[in-house]
Design an enzyme around this catalytic site. Structure first.
Site, short mmCIF file in Angstrom:
data_model
loop_
_atom_site.label_atom_id
_atom_site.label_comp_id
_atom_site.label_asym_id
_atom_site.label_seq_id
_atom_site.Cartn_x
_atom_site.Cartn_y
_atom_site.Cartn_z
N LYS A 113 0.74 -1.25 -0.10
CA LYS A 113 -0.14 0.04 0.02
C LYS A 113 0.92 1.29 -0.04
CE LYS A 113 -4.34 -2.32 1.23
NZ LYS A 113 -5.26 -2.74 2.09
N ARG A 160 -2.36 -10.54 4.66
CA ARG A 160 -2.73 -10.66 3.32
C ARG A 160 -1.71 -9.87 2.40
NH1 ARG A 160 -5.21 -7.43 -0.37
NH2 ARG A 160 -6.76 -8.46 -1.89
N1 PMM Z 1 -6.82 -4.39 0.73
C1 PMM Z 1 -7.39 -4.87 -0.75
C2 PMM Z 1 -8.19 -5.51 -0.98
N2 PMM Z 1 -8.96 -6.51 -0.36
N3 PMM Z 1 -9.03 -7.34 2.00
C3 PMM Z 1 -8.71 -7.34 3.11
N4 PMM Z 1 -9.42 -8.22 3.95
N5 PMM Z 1 -7.85 -6.24 3.71
C4 PMM Z 1 -7.42 -5.38 2.92
O1 PMM Z 1 -6.48 -4.55 3.59
C5 PMM Z 1 -7.61 -5.44 1.40
C6 PMM Z 1 -8.43 -6.57 0.90
C7 PMM Z 1 -6.81 -3.88 -1.43
O2 PMM Z 1 -5.54 -4.27 -2.08
P1 PMM Z 1 -5.16 -5.02 -3.41
O3 PMM Z 1 -5.81 -4.24 -4.44
O4 PMM Z 1 -3.95 -5.34 -3.81
O5 PMM Z 1 -5.94 -6.45 -3.28
#
Ligand code: PMM
Length: 283
Positions: A222, A262
């Site tokens: 991020k 994650r």
């Molecule tokens: N961040 C993203 C997408 N899904 N789910 C959870 N549980 N926590 C998060 O911080 C989260 C998520 C955005 O990141 P990406 O676009 O790289 O998937």
């Protein structure tokens, strides 16, 4: 399910589970478009599992600020074949969706976990579905869709408000029949949060893990990690160059007692967690 006890394969040391990200989207901030083809997404998921991911998180909607939502049919078309193929390979799959209909179809196709970045706020049908299926449910702190979320990044006390809003949502889920043991909480770094808010939440992660629910942390790549040592208005380093910083957050998460992290890059986080585990064993 480890139910907040850490990875059961690792004996008495509580090491977070590693959730590898499989974004089947054209526009995610760090890897948009790379695995839009289902075959490529499945290959990527298998690779993450070989590298040590415990869970594969399959998502068909980018949540980046300003992104346009795919309609339900498009989201289903993106995620279902990937969920089904990974589940057939006996891998543990979660589906990253805010739609109860997509969550239901994904569970039918073999997903064991629903990862809902809106904690049930985006779809009034979600709570009932989670209660009915009995699957594990990740409830992330959220204040609105991508088009408006950064306008909502306003807090007097970010920790108190994030935890208060999440616990209110937990009560609503439990009133709808969701069992407490199904719920995992996530502070939602970057969602209606400035970099300062993210750091304040990181600083109190150990308190987050005392709320009585397992915790998932999603710091991977991020923007707040791309500006380390730079001014707030400086250009951040590109997302693929944020994996060392991400691995450092995984170590902090382990020290705070989180249930899972994650991440996009699994090897660097596994290395960081290996350091944590070795140190814990020597205590
Ligand atoms: N961040 C993203 C997408 N899904 N789910 C959870 N549980 N926590 C998060 O911080 C989260 C998520 C955005 O990141 P990406 O676009 O790289 O998937």
């Amino acid at each position: 399910m480890s139910g907040g006890q850490g990875n059961p394969d690792r004996g008495t040391v509580q090491v977070p589970l590693v959730m590898g990200i499989v974004n089947v989207t054209p526009d995610s901030f760090s890897d948009g478009g790379r695995w839009l083809d289902p075959e490529a997404a499945v290959q990527h998921g298998r690779l993450l599992a070989e590298q040590g991911a415990d869970i594969l998180d399959v998502g068909g909607e980018s949540t980046r600020p300003g992104s346009r939502r795919p309609d339900e049919a498009e989201e289903l078309r993106r995620v279902l074949p990937v969920v089904a193929a990974l589940a057939r390979a006996r891998l543990r799959v979660s589906v990253d969706t805010m739609r109860a209909s997509v969550a239901a179809a994904a569970v039918e196709a073999g997903a064991e976990i629903i990862n809902d970045v809106s904690a049930g706020l985006a779809d009034p049908q979600m709570a009932g579905l989670i209660a009915q299926t009995g699957v594990q449910y990740i409830a992330m702190h959220w204040r609105g869709h991508g088009d408006s979320m950064q306008q909502r990044a306003s807090y007097q006390d970010v920790f108190a408000e994030v935890t208060g809003e999440l616990l209110t949502q937990c009560r609503a889920l439990e009133a709808a029949g969701v069992r407490r043991e199904q719920i995992v909480l996530d502070p939602g770094l970057g969602f209606a949060k400035t970099p300062e808010h993210n750091w304040q939440l990181m600083a109190r992660l150990h308190e987050f893990t005392q709320l009585g629910y397992p915790v998932l942390l999603g710091a991977s790549r991020k923007t707040f990690l791309g500006r380390l040592g730079k001014n707030a208005d400086a250009e951040p380093v590109p997302p693929e160059q944020r994996d060392a910083a991400t691995a450092a957050t995984s170590l902090l998460a382990a020290q705070a007692g989180v249930w899972g992290v994650r991440v996009h890059d699994v090897p660097s986080t596994c290395a960081a967690l290996g350091v944590f585990e070795a140190r814990e064993r020597a205590r």
